[in-house]
Scaffold this motif. Structure first.
Motif, short mmCIF file in Angstrom:
data_model
loop_
_atom_site.label_atom_id
_atom_site.label_comp_id
_atom_site.label_asym_id
_atom_site.label_seq_id
_atom_site.Cartn_x
_atom_site.Cartn_y
_atom_site.Cartn_z
N ARG A 213 63.19 -70.88 -43.54
CA ARG A 213 64.40 -71.72 -43.46
C ARG A 213 64.17 -73.09 -44.09
O ARG A 213 65.07 -73.61 -44.79
N ARG A 217 66.27 -74.45 -47.28
CA ARG A 217 67.01 -75.71 -47.18
C ARG A 217 66.58 -76.68 -48.28
O ARG A 217 67.39 -77.35 -48.88
N THR A 221 68.87 -78.34 -51.48
CA THR A 221 69.04 -79.79 -51.67
C THR A 221 68.34 -80.31 -52.90
O THR A 221 68.51 -81.48 -53.28
#
Length: 222
Positions: A213, A217, A221
């Motif tokens: 995760r 993420r 970004t």
């Protein structure tokens, strides 16, 4: 058997299990990762398209995946003895564990790398990027979350394999469960061993999910 009698056995079994799983996982990733990438690169339309190599590697991987681990474990006794000098003990078990897991992990790597956006590959190619650069800078980084998931799954499979290995000369929790639980009809020892294996698998899964995760993420970004 009292808890004071069980504790050193369970501690040693846990240490041996983690030792076998850790080193066999390292070997599995070191061999399975390039093998999986090679399957993608040599496939039809791949950067190194080569039907013969792809079919041979694919066949080897499929044969390795189709063999039940307990049969593979016994069949590899001569090879394990040649590599390690013995086929008994946690160090010896690293050989069949890795051999059994490499084909499984290679297919997971192949699936993860195929999911990478081909447009990114074409963009790097248009800028003169070589195949090693594309693999290092595009394919592996973009596939990293899926690769972490694949490593997690493989480690869990290795934990199960290590328990089976304990029944035929390996150490670890599987060996302790057979020797002190099953053969001595000690249900309490068996239950504690099973709980320990469940805890180890759960911790590995939680760590793998967390890392996956975080990487996903970071990728969104970036």
């Amino acid at each position: 058997m009292t808890w004071s009698e069980m504790q050193p056995l369970l501690t040693q079994g846990t240490v041996d299990t983690l030792y076998m799983v850790l080193w066999s996982a390292v070997v599995t990733v070191a061999v399975g990762l390039p093998l999986g990438v090679l399957l993608v690169l040599t496939d039809r339309g791949g950067l190194l398209q080569n039907t013969v190599v792809n079919k041979i590697v694919g066949a080897v991987v499929n044969i390795g995946r189709s063999l039940p681990f307990i049969i593979l474990l016994i069949a590899l006794i001569p090879f394990t003895t040649w590599v390690v000098g013995t086929f008994i003990g946690p160090t010896a078990m690293i050989v069949p564990l890795a051999v059994g897991a490499i084909p499984f992990f290679a297919r997971l790597v192949e699936t993860a790398v195929r999911e990478v956006d081909h447009g990114l590959v074409e963009a790097v190619q248009s800028m003169g990027g070589s195949i090693p650069t594309i693999v290092r800078k595009v394919l592996l980084p973009q596939a990293l979350p899926s690769l972490i998931s694949g490593i997690t799954t493989t480690v869990i499979v290795l934990i199960g394999y290590s328990a089976m290995a304990g029944a035929v000369g390996g150490e670890g929790l599987g060996s302790k469960a057979v020797t002190y639980g099953f053969q001595r009809f000690d249900n309490q020892f068996m239950i504690v061993t099973v709980v320990l294996l469940i805890v180890i698998v759960t911790v590995v899964q939680l760590i793998g999910d967390l890392v996956g995760r975080l990487l996903a993420r970071r990728g969104r970004t970036a």
